[in-house]
Write a protein that holds these residues in place. Structure first.
Motif, PDB file in Angstrom:
ATOM      1  N   PRO A  40     -19.341  20.258 -10.074  1.00 54.54           N
ATOM      2  CA  PRO A  40     -19.933  21.379 -10.807  1.00 54.54           C
ATOM      3  C   PRO A  40     -19.095  22.651 -10.786  1.00 54.54           C
ATOM      4  O   PRO A  40     -19.147  23.448 -11.721  1.00 54.54           O
ATOM      5  CB  PRO A  40     -21.282  21.595 -10.118  1.00 54.54           C
ATOM      6  N   ALA A  51     -19.974  22.362 -14.406  1.00 51.27           N
ATOM      7  CA  ALA A  51     -21.336  21.850 -14.603  1.00 51.27           C
ATOM      8  C   ALA A  51     -21.811  22.010 -16.040  1.00 51.27           C
ATOM      9  O   ALA A  51     -22.576  21.190 -16.531  1.00 51.27           O
ATOM     10  CB  ALA A  51     -22.294  22.563 -13.649  1.00 51.27           C
ATOM     11  N   CYS A  59     -24.377  13.891 -13.934  1.00 52.00           N
ATOM     12  CA  CYS A  59     -24.850  14.736 -12.829  1.00 52.00           C
ATOM     13  C   CYS A  59     -25.688  13.913 -11.863  1.00 52.00           C
ATOM     14  O   CYS A  59     -25.513  14.005 -10.647  1.00 52.00           O
ATOM     15  CB  CYS A  59     -25.680  15.906 -13.358  1.00 52.00           C
ATOM     16  N   VAL A  63     -24.631  13.135  -7.848  1.00 49.13           N
ATOM     17  CA  VAL A  63     -25.502  13.463  -6.713  1.00 49.13           C
ATOM     18  C   VAL A  63     -25.923  12.181  -5.979  1.00 49.13           C
ATOM     19  O   VAL A  63     -25.896  12.128  -4.752  1.00 49.13           O
ATOM     20  CB  VAL A  63     -26.734  14.269  -7.163  1.00 49.13           C
ATOM     21  N   TYR A  91     -24.450  22.320  -5.419  1.00 45.94           N
ATOM     22  CA  TYR A  91     -24.911  21.854  -6.727  1.00 45.94           C
ATOM     23  C   TYR A  91     -25.837  22.859  -7.407  1.00 45.94           C
ATOM     24  O   TYR A  91     -26.712  22.477  -8.169  1.00 45.94           O
ATOM     25  CB  TYR A  91     -25.626  20.514  -6.564  1.00 45.94           C
ATOM     26  N   PHE A  96     -27.656  20.031 -12.296  1.00 47.45           N
ATOM     27  CA  PHE A  96     -27.682  19.694 -10.875  1.00 47.45           C
ATOM     28  C   PHE A  96     -28.889  20.341 -10.184  1.00 47.45           C
ATOM     29  O   PHE A  96     -29.507  19.739  -9.316  1.00 47.45           O
ATOM     30  CB  PHE A  96     -26.390  20.131 -10.191  1.00 47.45           C
TER      31      PHE A  96
END
Length: 113
Positions: A40, A51, A59, A63, A91, A96
Motif C-alpha cells: 500500500p 493502495a 488487497c 493481507v 495497511y 486495506f
C-alpha cells in the motif's frame, strides 16, 4: 546475481500473463497475481503502485498472505486480533482499511479470535 533478481522481480507479470492464457481461470485472477507483491505504501514490486491503484481483490490476497505467514510463524498462539492490531497501521489505506475493519468483527474459529 543481477539476472536472477531481475527474473524474480518480473515473476508477477509473467505469471499473470500465463494465467490470462488459460480460459479456466476466472476473471481478475491475473490482476491478483500481477499485484501480489505490491504494498500500500508503494514499496512493493513489480510496478511500485500504491493502495490507490491496487485492486480490491489483490488487497484481500495481500493481507491474507501476510496473515497466513504470521499464523505459520506464530503457531498455535496466533491470534487474528493481535495480527490486526499490529498490522493495521501498515495497511491504513483505502481498501486495506476495509479489510481490517472486517477483521475486527471476524470470528476466526480455530485461528484464534
Amino acid at each position: 546475481g543481477p539476472e536472477a533478481e531481475k527474473e524474480f522481480l518480473a515473476h508477477p507479470q509473467k505469471a499473470a500473463e500465463q494465467a490470462r492464457s488459460f480460459h479456466e481461470v476466472p476473471p481478475d485472477v491475473d490482476v491478483i497475481i500481477a499485484q501480489h507483491h505490491e504494498r500500500p505504501d508503494g514499496k512493493g514490486f513489480p510496478r511500485g503502485i500504491t493502495a490507490n491503484h491496487i485492486a480490491p481483490l489483490a488487497c484481500v490476497f495481500i493481507v491474507a498472505h501476510d496473515m497466513a505467514k504470521a499464523a505459520l510463524k506464530r503457531g498455535p498462539g496466533f491470534e487474528a486480533r493481535v495480527f490486526a492490531a499490529t498490522h493495521r497501521e501498515k495497511y491504513a489505506y483505502n481498501q486495506f482499511k476495509k479489510i481490517f475493519a472486517a477483521l475486527d468483527h471476524l470470528d476466526m474459529g480455530g485461528m484464534g479470535a
